[in-house]
Motif scaffolding. Structure first.
Motif, PDB file in Angstrom:
ATOM      1  N   TRP A 194       1.832   1.622 -11.790  1.00 45.04           N
ATOM      2  CA  TRP A 194       1.920   0.662 -10.689  1.00 45.04           C
ATOM      3  C   TRP A 194       1.297  -0.667 -11.066  1.00 45.04           C
TER       4      TRP A 194
ATOM      5  N   ARG B 165      10.183   1.586   5.124  1.00 44.13           N
ATOM      6  CA  ARG B 165       8.807   1.083   4.953  1.00 44.13           C
ATOM      7  C   ARG B 165       8.719  -0.387   5.340  1.00 44.13           C
TER       8      ARG B 165
ATOM      9  N   LYS C 135       1.801   6.376  -7.205  1.00 41.38           N
ATOM     10  CA  LYS C 135       0.778   7.270  -7.733  1.00 41.38           C
ATOM     11  C   LYS C 135       1.165   8.724  -7.530  1.00 41.38           C
ATOM     12  N   ARG C 136       1.761   9.017  -6.367  1.00 46.14           N
ATOM     13  CA  ARG C 136       2.179  10.392  -6.077  1.00 46.14           C
ATOM     14  C   ARG C 136       3.227  10.857  -7.089  1.00 46.14           C
TER      15      ARG C 136
ATOM     16  N   TRP D  81       7.341  -0.505 -10.168  1.00 44.43           N
ATOM     17  CA  TRP D  81       7.673   0.604  -9.262  1.00 44.43           C
ATOM     18  C   TRP D  81       9.120   0.510  -8.810  1.00 44.43           C
TER      19      TRP D  81
ATOM     20  N   THR E 149       0.838  -1.208   0.000  1.00 46.09           N
ATOM     21  CA  THR E 149       0.000   0.000   0.000  1.00 46.09           C
ATOM     22  C   THR E 149       0.867   1.249   0.000  1.00 46.09           C
ATOM     23  N   ALA E 150       1.925   1.245   0.807  1.00 43.89           N
ATOM     24  CA  ALA E 150       2.841   2.389   0.853  1.00 43.89           C
ATOM     25  C   ALA E 150       3.529   2.587  -0.493  1.00 43.89           C
TER      26      ALA E 150
ATOM     27  N   ARG F 180       2.420   1.562  -3.484  1.00 45.51           N
ATOM     28  CA  ARG F 180       1.419   1.990  -4.472  1.00 45.51           C
ATOM     29  C   ARG F 180       1.110   3.480  -4.321  1.00 45.51           C
ATOM     30  N   THR F 181       0.966   3.938  -3.072  1.00 50.06           N
ATOM     31  CA  THR F 181       0.687   5.351  -2.813  1.00 50.06           C
ATOM     32  C   THR F 181       1.826   6.224  -3.315  1.00 50.06           C
ATOM     33  N   ARG F 182       3.061   5.782  -3.050  1.00 54.90           N
ATOM     34  CA  ARG F 182       4.234   6.535  -3.506  1.00 54.90           C
ATOM     35  C   ARG F 182       4.298   6.569  -5.033  1.00 54.90           C
TER      36      ARG F 182
END
Length: 225
Positions: free
Chosen positions: A56, A114, A50-51, A78, A43-44, A46-48
């Motif tokens: 992804w 992470r 997208k940011r 990623w 999740t971390a 994937r969030t990074r």
């Protein structure tokens, strides 16, 4: 394997190995927490991604180490923003003895932090995939290791996980029979008259799996490949 071929047409692929932390973690604790820990980490990531507007997707295959703890291989598009070349100590055979050797390796402080905050510990490996065929086949082979047949996994355990964006194979009609479980082999024995294994090891395995069924088992020729 086919999914990685499709992804590689447009994106670089990275190979990440995730490992549970060491001796402070019992096998039952590892089994209880591993799925949620890897969920947090993915999740971390994937969030990074997208940011930073990175595409992804991933596939993760989990197996057991010799100590029994879960251990995953991940192929993903990623990469950490702070990826750099650094040093890492790894076990190597040197003059017939196993010793720790300092080697060049890709490192990421962000990924390490992470992994720790997710609960996995600080051990990870990451590398850029040069051979998509080789890397994807390497990961895929863990689906069919002996541990798949002999190891009991916790109910609901996901040995293989894909991102929703991972390429899907087209639907195919086939009369092929999967030979994975003992029931598969026994169903096959009722349909097959002659079974010709490719080598002695496979011959012995088939003979064991089909015990109690009537069939003709043709032994492989010596040195048959």
């Amino acid at each position: 394997i086919e999914g990685c071929r499709e992804i590689a047409k447009k994106h670089a692929i990275f190979f990440i190995t995730l490992t549970c932390r060491g001796a402070d973690l019992s096998l039952s604790e590892a089994e209880e927490g591993y799925l949620s820990w890897t969920n947090r980490l993915l999740t971390a990531c994937r969030t990074r991604a997208k940011r930073e507007k990175q595409f992804w997707t991933y596939v993760q295959v989990t197996e057991r180490q010799q100590r029994g703890h879960p251990h995953s291989h991940v192929l993903t598009t990623w990469k950490p923003h702070d990826l750099r070349t650094g040093k890492v100590n790894k076990w190597q055979m040197v003059n017939g003895r196993r010793k720790r050797v300092e080697m060049d390796a890709l490192r990421s402080d962000w990924l390490r932090e992470r992994c720790i905050s997710a609960g996995l510990g600080d051990q990870y490996d990451i590398s850029k995939v040069d051979s998509v065929e080789g890397a994807s086949r390497y990961v895929a082979k863990y689906l069919f290791k002996e541990s798949m047949f002999t190891t009991i996994w916790r109910k609901g355990w996901k040995r293989v996980r894909y991102a929703q964006s991972f390429p899907k194979l087209p639907a195919m009609k086939s009369d092929a029979i999967p030979l994975v479980t003992e029931d598969d082999w026994q169903s096959f024995a009722k349909k097959a008259v002659i079974i010709k294994p490719v080598n002695q090891q496979v011959h012995d395995h088939v003979q064991y799996m089909l015990m109690g069924h009537t069939f003709i088992l043709k032994k492989p020729k010596e040195n048959q490949s």
